[in-house]
Design a protein around this motif. Structure first.
Motif, mmCIF file in Angstrom:
data_model
loop_
_atom_site.group_PDB
_atom_site.id
_atom_site.type_symbol
_atom_site.label_atom_id
_atom_site.label_comp_id
_atom_site.label_asym_id
_atom_site.label_seq_id
_atom_site.Cartn_x
_atom_site.Cartn_y
_atom_site.Cartn_z
ATOM 1 N N PRO A 8 51.279 95.663 -30.157
ATOM 2 C CA PRO A 8 51.273 95.733 -28.691
ATOM 3 C C PRO A 8 50.728 97.066 -28.201
ATOM 4 N N SER A 9 49.862 97.017 -27.224
ATOM 5 C CA SER A 9 49.256 98.226 -26.682
ATOM 6 C C SER A 9 48.612 97.908 -25.353
ATOM 7 N N THR A 10 48.520 98.888 -24.491
ATOM 8 C CA THR A 10 47.811 98.711 -23.215
ATOM 9 C C THR A 10 46.390 99.245 -23.303
ATOM 10 N N SER A 11 45.947 99.637 -24.481
ATOM 11 C CA SER A 11 44.615 100.228 -24.617
ATOM 12 C C SER A 11 43.672 99.379 -25.451
ATOM 13 N N LEU A 12 43.981 98.081 -25.574
ATOM 14 C CA LEU A 12 43.164 97.204 -26.398
ATOM 15 C C LEU A 12 42.065 96.492 -25.616
ATOM 16 N N ARG A 13 41.934 96.773 -24.356
ATOM 17 C CA ARG A 13 40.977 96.042 -23.537
ATOM 18 C C ARG A 13 39.563 96.157 -24.094
ATOM 19 N N GLY A 14 39.016 95.024 -24.522
ATOM 20 C CA GLY A 14 37.661 94.997 -25.032
ATOM 21 C C GLY A 14 37.501 95.572 -26.426
ATOM 22 N N ALA A 15 38.563 96.171 -26.981
ATOM 23 C CA ALA A 15 38.459 96.817 -28.290
ATOM 24 C C ALA A 15 38.823 95.828 -29.395
ATOM 25 N N SER A 16 38.606 96.255 -30.630
ATOM 26 C CA SER A 16 38.903 95.404 -31.761
ATOM 27 C C SER A 16 40.362 95.550 -32.181
ATOM 28 N N VAL A 17 40.831 94.572 -32.947
ATOM 29 C CA VAL A 17 42.185 94.627 -33.493
ATOM 30 C C VAL A 17 42.214 95.565 -34.699
ATOM 31 N N SER A 18 41.217 95.451 -35.566
ATOM 32 C CA SER A 18 41.107 96.329 -36.720
ATOM 33 C C SER A 18 40.111 97.441 -36.424
ATOM 34 N N SER A 19 40.087 98.438 -37.273
ATOM 35 C CA SER A 19 39.191 99.574 -37.038
ATOM 36 C C SER A 19 37.733 99.195 -37.209
ATOM 37 N N TRP A 20 37.460 98.117 -37.955
ATOM 38 C CA TRP A 20 36.066 97.751 -38.247
ATOM 39 C C TRP A 20 35.578 96.571 -37.397
ATOM 40 N N GLY A 21 36.467 95.978 -36.616
ATOM 41 C CA GLY A 21 36.085 94.786 -35.869
ATOM 42 C C GLY A 21 35.161 95.077 -34.705
ATOM 43 N N PRO A 22 34.548 94.016 -34.130
ATOM 44 C CA PRO A 22 33.663 94.175 -32.972
ATOM 45 C C PRO A 22 34.389 94.835 -31.808
ATOM 46 N N LYS A 23 33.705 95.677 -31.103
ATOM 47 C CA LYS A 23 34.310 96.456 -30.019
ATOM 48 C C LYS A 23 34.030 95.873 -28.634
ATOM 49 N N THR A 24 33.265 94.806 -28.554
ATOM 50 C CA THR A 24 32.782 94.346 -27.254
ATOM 51 C C THR A 24 33.611 93.239 -26.628
ATOM 52 N N GLY A 25 34.567 92.671 -27.352
ATOM 53 C CA GLY A 25 35.299 91.530 -26.820
ATOM 54 C C GLY A 25 34.457 90.259 -26.916
ATOM 55 N N THR A 26 34.871 89.221 -26.220
ATOM 56 C CA THR A 26 34.162 87.948 -26.312
ATOM 57 C C THR A 26 32.751 88.069 -25.748
ATOM 58 N N GLU A 27 31.835 87.317 -26.338
ATOM 59 C CA GLU A 27 30.435 87.338 -25.923
ATOM 60 C C GLU A 27 30.129 86.227 -24.917
#
Length: 274
Positions: free
Chosen positions: A191-210
């Motif tokens: 849980p976090s309020t800073s995940l907007r558009g970011a990835s779940v893992s450190s290597w995942g896509p940073k852009t959110g849904t396309e």
């Protein structure tokens, strides 16, 4: 210096991921008749584009197989194929002489079965045979009709509409930009309020849904319409798998939107608690 090998039936299997400058010295010291390099490509989008870790110090390319690695860490998100994957057998002509085949090295194969089916179909084609590219809407429609019949033993107008909805959204038929794997499911994050558009893992896509998640709902409605007409399809493992995958994707997309709302709105947080 003498090229090294361990016998006539032994092949050095090397792996090329991104750029490994030191590997060219390894290749330099080996007989290329006894080398095979696995070129890992994050989205099969480079048409066999090769870096220095597939070449020796003189720039000569070692025999290689082109391998996909589209799923990092067994992620469950749906993602399909961009326009280049539909021409997967389009191999750089300057590399055909050392091109030795294809491979799969994903860390998870339980999602996106359509993508793997399409890749295997394309891999079986003659390299650079443009007549086999799935590069028009008509060719895609014909392929998908045959795929549904193979996978479910059934197809109808509702299933066609469902697939059209997914092609326009989560499978992202028209995408041309590379991406490292699917958009991750935000429900897997702490849980976090800073995940907007970011990835779940450190290597995942940073852009959110396309895509606009709202545009995926019509596809889900069509799947439900199919179930209403042919409820016995849910007894079929392949249909049930695809049905569940789609609704997991919808839940993940909705959770991402709720998280964004809660991060910026006290009213949304209050509503969520209720």
């Amino acid at each position: 210096t003498q090229k090294k090998y361990f016998g006539p039936n032994v092949t050095w299997l090397l792996q090329a991921w991104q750029i490994n400058e030191s590997q060219r010295f390894v290749i330099q010291g080996l007989d290329k008749e006894h080398i095979l390099v696995e070129v890992l490509d994050k989205n099969m989008g480079n048409n066999g584009g090769l870096g220095s870790d597939v070449r020796d110090g003189d720039g000569n390319i070692a025999p290689f197989i082109w391998t996909e690695v589209a799923n990092f860490g067994g992620n469950t998100g749906m993602r399909g194929f961009d326009t280049r994957v539909r021409k997967l057998n389009n191999i750089n002509t300057s590399q055909v002489s050392v091109f030795s085949g294809y491979g799969f090295l994903s860390e998870g194969f339980e999602t996106n079965p359509l993508m793997y089916d399409m890749m295997l179909e394309q891999m079986a084609k003659t390299p650079n045979d443009a007549s086999t590219y799935l590069d028009t809407d008509a060719k895609m429609a014909s392929y998908l009709e045959a795929y549904r019949l193979r996978r479910y033993g059934y197809t109808d107008s509702d299933l066609r509409s469902a697939y059209e909805s997914m092609l326009a959204t989560v499978w992202h038929q028209k995408a041309t930009s590379p991406q490292e794997g699917c958009v991750e499911n935000i429900l897997c994050a702490l849980p976090s309020t800073s995940l907007r558009g970011a990835s779940v893992s450190s290597w995942g896509p940073k852009t959110g849904t396309e895509y606009d998640p709202a545009l995926l709902f019509p596809g889900a409605d069509r799947f439900l319409a199919v179930v209403a007409t042919k409820p016995d399809l849910l007894d079929l493992p392949t249909f049930r798998h695809d049905f569940i995958d789609l609704f997991l994707q919808l839940l993940g997309d909705r959770a991402r939107q709720i998280n964004e709302d809660c991060a910026t709105s006290q009213k949304a947080r209050d509503q969520f608690r209720k």
